[in-house]
Design a protein around this motif. Structure first.
Motif, PDB file in Angstrom:
ATOM      1  N   ARG A  42      21.481  22.459  58.171  1.00 27.10           N
ATOM      2  CA  ARG A  42      22.365  23.195  59.091  1.00 27.10           C
ATOM      3  C   ARG A  42      23.835  22.934  58.773  1.00 27.10           C
ATOM      4  NH1 ARG A  42      18.374  20.889  62.697  1.00 27.10           N
ATOM      5  NH2 ARG A  42      16.886  22.532  63.264  1.00 27.10           N
ATOM      6  N   ALA A  43      24.183  21.680  58.539  1.00 24.52           N
ATOM      7  CA  ALA A  43      25.577  21.339  58.237  1.00 24.52           C
ATOM      8  C   ALA A  43      26.018  21.939  56.910  1.00 24.52           C
ATOM      9  CB  ALA A  43      25.744  19.817  58.215  1.00 24.52           C
ATOM     10  N   PHE A  44      25.156  21.854  55.901  1.00 22.85           N
ATOM     11  CA  PHE A  44      25.463  22.392  54.576  1.00 22.85           C
ATOM     12  C   PHE A  44      25.749  23.890  54.667  1.00 22.85           C
ATOM     13  CE2 PHE A  44      24.271  24.417  50.599  1.00 22.85           C
ATOM     14  CZ  PHE A  44      24.796  23.591  49.630  1.00 22.85           C
ATOM     15  N   PHE A  45      24.852  24.626  55.288  1.00 20.29           N
ATOM     16  CA  PHE A  45      25.034  26.078  55.321  1.00 20.29           C
ATOM     17  C   PHE A  45      26.128  26.515  56.276  1.00 20.29           C
ATOM     18  CE2 PHE A  45      20.986  26.013  53.027  1.00 20.29           C
ATOM     19  CZ  PHE A  45      21.365  26.806  51.964  1.00 20.29           C
ATOM     20  N   ALA A  46      26.405  25.731  57.316  1.00 22.55           N
ATOM     21  CA  ALA A  46      27.534  26.057  58.195  1.00 22.55           C
ATOM     22  C   ALA A  46      28.843  25.951  57.409  1.00 22.55           C
ATOM     23  CB  ALA A  46      27.555  25.138  59.408  1.00 22.55           C
ATOM     24  N   TYR A  47      28.985  24.889  56.621  1.00 26.35           N
ATOM     25  CA  TYR A  47      30.210  24.741  55.840  1.00 26.35           C
ATOM     26  C   TYR A  47      30.255  25.761  54.700  1.00 26.35           C
ATOM     27  CZ  TYR A  47      34.315  22.366  53.931  1.00 26.35           C
ATOM     28  OH  TYR A  47      35.576  22.076  53.472  1.00 26.35           O
ATOM     29  N   HIS A  48      29.125  25.983  54.058  1.00 24.87           N
ATOM     30  CA  HIS A  48      29.054  27.013  53.018  1.00 24.87           C
ATOM     31  C   HIS A  48      29.540  28.349  53.570  1.00 24.87           C
ATOM     32  CE1 HIS A  48      27.070  30.414  51.023  1.00 24.87           C
ATOM     33  NE2 HIS A  48      27.200  29.715  49.915  1.00 24.87           N
ATOM     34  N   ASP A  49      29.008  28.759  54.700  1.00 24.13           N
ATOM     35  CA  ASP A  49      29.363  30.061  55.277  1.00 24.13           C
ATOM     36  C   ASP A  49      30.838  30.098  55.683  1.00 24.13           C
ATOM     37  OD1 ASP A  49      26.688  30.600  54.877  1.00 24.13           O
ATOM     38  OD2 ASP A  49      26.168  30.588  57.017  1.00 24.13           O
ATOM     39  N   ALA A  50      31.335  28.998  56.232  1.00 26.45           N
ATOM     40  CA  ALA A  50      32.745  28.948  56.633  1.00 26.45           C
ATOM     41  C   ALA A  50      33.674  29.133  55.432  1.00 26.45           C
ATOM     42  CB  ALA A  50      33.045  27.625  57.337  1.00 26.45           C
ATOM     43  N   LEU A  51      33.279  28.615  54.290  1.00 24.99           N
ATOM     44  CA  LEU A  51      34.097  28.734  53.082  1.00 24.99           C
ATOM     45  C   LEU A  51      33.925  30.073  52.365  1.00 24.99           C
ATOM     46  CD1 LEU A  51      33.481  25.221  51.514  1.00 24.99           C
ATOM     47  CD2 LEU A  51      35.674  26.068  52.379  1.00 24.99           C
ATOM     48  N   MET A  52      32.699  30.526  52.271  1.00 28.13           N
ATOM     49  CA  MET A  52      32.385  31.643  51.380  1.00 28.13           C
ATOM     50  C   MET A  52      32.384  33.013  52.054  1.00 28.13           C
ATOM     51  SD  MET A  52      32.222  30.004  48.568  1.00 28.13           S
ATOM     52  CE  MET A  52      31.532  31.166  47.387  1.00 28.13           C
ATOM     53  N   ASP A  53      32.204  33.061  53.364  1.00 28.98           N
ATOM     54  CA  ASP A  53      32.068  34.350  54.048  1.00 28.98           C
ATOM     55  C   ASP A  53      33.264  34.723  54.911  1.00 28.98           C
ATOM     56  OD1 ASP A  53      29.559  34.607  52.913  1.00 28.98           O
ATOM     57  OD2 ASP A  53      28.517  33.762  54.644  1.00 28.98           O
ATOM     58  N   LYS A  54      34.321  33.963  54.870  1.00 28.27           N
ATOM     59  CA  LYS A  54      35.457  34.223  55.744  1.00 28.27           C
ATOM     60  C   LYS A  54      36.395  35.275  55.144  1.00 28.27           C
ATOM     61  CE  LYS A  54      38.921  31.312  55.639  1.00 28.27           C
ATOM     62  NZ  LYS A  54      39.823  30.187  55.671  1.00 28.27           N
ATOM     63  N   PRO A  55      37.101  35.973  55.992  1.00 32.53           N
ATOM     64  CA  PRO A  55      38.141  36.878  55.470  1.00 32.53           C
ATOM     65  C   PRO A  55      39.328  36.054  54.967  1.00 32.53           C
ATOM     66  CG  PRO A  55      38.172  36.851  57.874  1.00 32.53           C
ATOM     67  CD  PRO A  55      37.009  35.997  57.449  1.00 32.53           C
ATOM     68  N   GLY A  56      40.126  36.648  54.126  1.00 28.41           N
ATOM     69  CA  GLY A  56      41.301  35.949  53.618  1.00 28.41           C
ATOM     70  C   GLY A  56      41.819  36.605  52.361  1.00 28.41           C
ATOM     71  N   ASN A  57      42.787  35.966  51.747  1.00 27.97           N
ATOM     72  CA  ASN A  57      43.405  36.512  50.538  1.00 27.97           C
ATOM     73  C   ASN A  57      42.547  36.339  49.300  1.00 27.97           C
ATOM     74  OD1 ASN A  57      45.734  37.340  51.909  1.00 27.97           O
ATOM     75  ND2 ASN A  57      46.634  35.312  51.744  1.00 27.97           N
ATOM     76  N   LEU A  58      41.577  35.418  49.345  1.00 26.02           N
ATOM     77  CA  LEU A  58      40.644  35.281  48.230  1.00 26.02           C
ATOM     78  C   LEU A  58      39.503  36.261  48.442  1.00 26.02           C
ATOM     79  CD1 LEU A  58      40.224  31.398  47.928  1.00 26.02           C
ATOM     80  CD2 LEU A  58      41.735  32.868  46.614  1.00 26.02           C
ATOM     81  N   THR A  59      39.224  37.056  47.430  1.00 26.08           N
ATOM     82  CA  THR A  59      38.083  37.963  47.548  1.00 26.08           C
ATOM     83  C   THR A  59      36.788  37.167  47.458  1.00 26.08           C
ATOM     84  OG1 THR A  59      37.831  38.354  45.173  1.00 26.08           O
ATOM     85  CG2 THR A  59      39.402  39.787  46.359  1.00 26.08           C
ATOM     86  N   LYS A  60      35.694  37.788  47.879  1.00 29.62           N
ATOM     87  CA  LYS A  60      34.397  37.108  47.754  1.00 29.62           C
ATOM     88  C   LYS A  60      34.065  36.853  46.287  1.00 29.62           C
ATOM     89  CE  LYS A  60      32.415  38.238  52.160  1.00 29.62           C
ATOM     90  NZ  LYS A  60      31.250  38.631  52.918  1.00 29.62           N
ATOM     91  N   ALA A  61      34.469  37.763  45.409  1.00 29.33           N
ATOM     92  CA  ALA A  61      34.240  37.551  43.976  1.00 29.33           C
ATOM     93  C   ALA A  61      35.053  36.360  43.475  1.00 29.33           C
ATOM     94  CB  ALA A  61      34.583  38.810  43.173  1.00 29.33           C
ATOM     95  N   GLU A  62      36.303  36.225  43.917  1.00 38.40           N
ATOM     96  CA  GLU A  62      37.119  35.083  43.481  1.00 38.40           C
ATOM     97  C   GLU A  62      36.532  33.765  43.981  1.00 38.40           C
ATOM     98  OE1 GLU A  62      41.472  37.196  42.976  1.00 38.40           O
ATOM     99  OE2 GLU A  62      40.885  36.510  44.975  1.00 38.40           O
ATOM    100  N   ARG A  63      35.997  33.768  45.180  1.00 38.87           N
ATOM    101  CA  ARG A  63      35.336  32.560  45.695  1.00 38.87           C
ATOM    102  C   ARG A  63      34.162  32.184  44.788  1.00 38.87           C
ATOM    103  NH1 ARG A  63      37.294  31.693  51.001  1.00 38.87           N
ATOM    104  NH2 ARG A  63      38.593  33.468  51.614  1.00 38.87           N
TER     105      ARG A  63
END
Length: 191
Positions: free
Chosen positions: A51-72
């Motif tokens: 649960r902790a691993f995927f919560a942090y994964h999702d917070a980093l990889m699925d958030k909006p921002g200036n980095l595109t999902k491809a750049e992540r």
């Protein structure tokens, strides 16, 4: 044949043995992708850590921002390669090919991102991510200034740092556990 090898040296519970929330998440991933990525199964034997691993994964990889999902995903592929993590290079390489809509990019970034067909901005991003991954103690103000000159702000720099650091952890767990990439990943996004 590699399909006959275990996906992890540690116990892998059956779906029926998993807590409801974890099983439901895994089934949702299976529904979307058509298979269960081995990382979900390999980590499921430690529910709180899953649960902790995927919560942090999702917070980093699925958030909006200036980095595109491809750049992540580029960050994951480049840093996972230098950490020699077969699972993450193969799995996230597939995701990168899909997100970038480019069948060549993941192989280029994994082998040598400095020669890849990426922008100078992306190269600066990966230079920084690699430094975080391999020698974070050397990060200093000139690194921040370089990123800012390419249009990255403080939140972007935090995201690059977080992704590189999180996947350093993930790479080490995958390597120690002998986590195997699913065969499906190898063909995804190749055209």
């Amino acid at each position: 044949m590699t399909a006959d090898l275990p996906i992890s040296r540690f116990p892998v519970p059956s779906l029926a043995e998993m807590p409801d929330d974890i099983r439901e998440r895994i089934e949702a991933v299976q529904e979307k992708s058509g298979f269960i990525p081995n990382v979900f199964l390999a980590l499921a034997h430690r529910p709180d850590e899953f649960r902790a691993f995927f919560a942090y994964h999702d917070a980093l990889m699925d958030k909006p921002g200036n980095l595109t999902k491809a750049e992540r995903e580029m960050i994951v592929v480049a840093t996972s390669n230098v950490n020699q993590c077969q699972y993450c290079v193969v799995a996230h390489g597939a995701i990168l090919r899909i997100r970038a809509k480019d069948p060549l990019i993941a192989d280029q970034v994994a082998v040598n991102y400095r020669k890849a067909d990426i922008t100078p901005r992306q190269r600066a991003m990966l230079d920084f991510a690699m430094k975080v991954s391999q020698s974070a103690q050397e990060v200093g103000e000139p690194d921040f200034e370089t990123l800012k000159s390419h249009g990255f702000d403080e939140d972007d720099i935090w995201d690059i740092t977080g992704i590189a650091a999180f996947f350093a952890l993930s790479n080490r767990v995958a390597n120690v556990s002998g986590m195997r990439p699913n065969p499906e990943f190898y063909a995804m996004g190749r055209g």
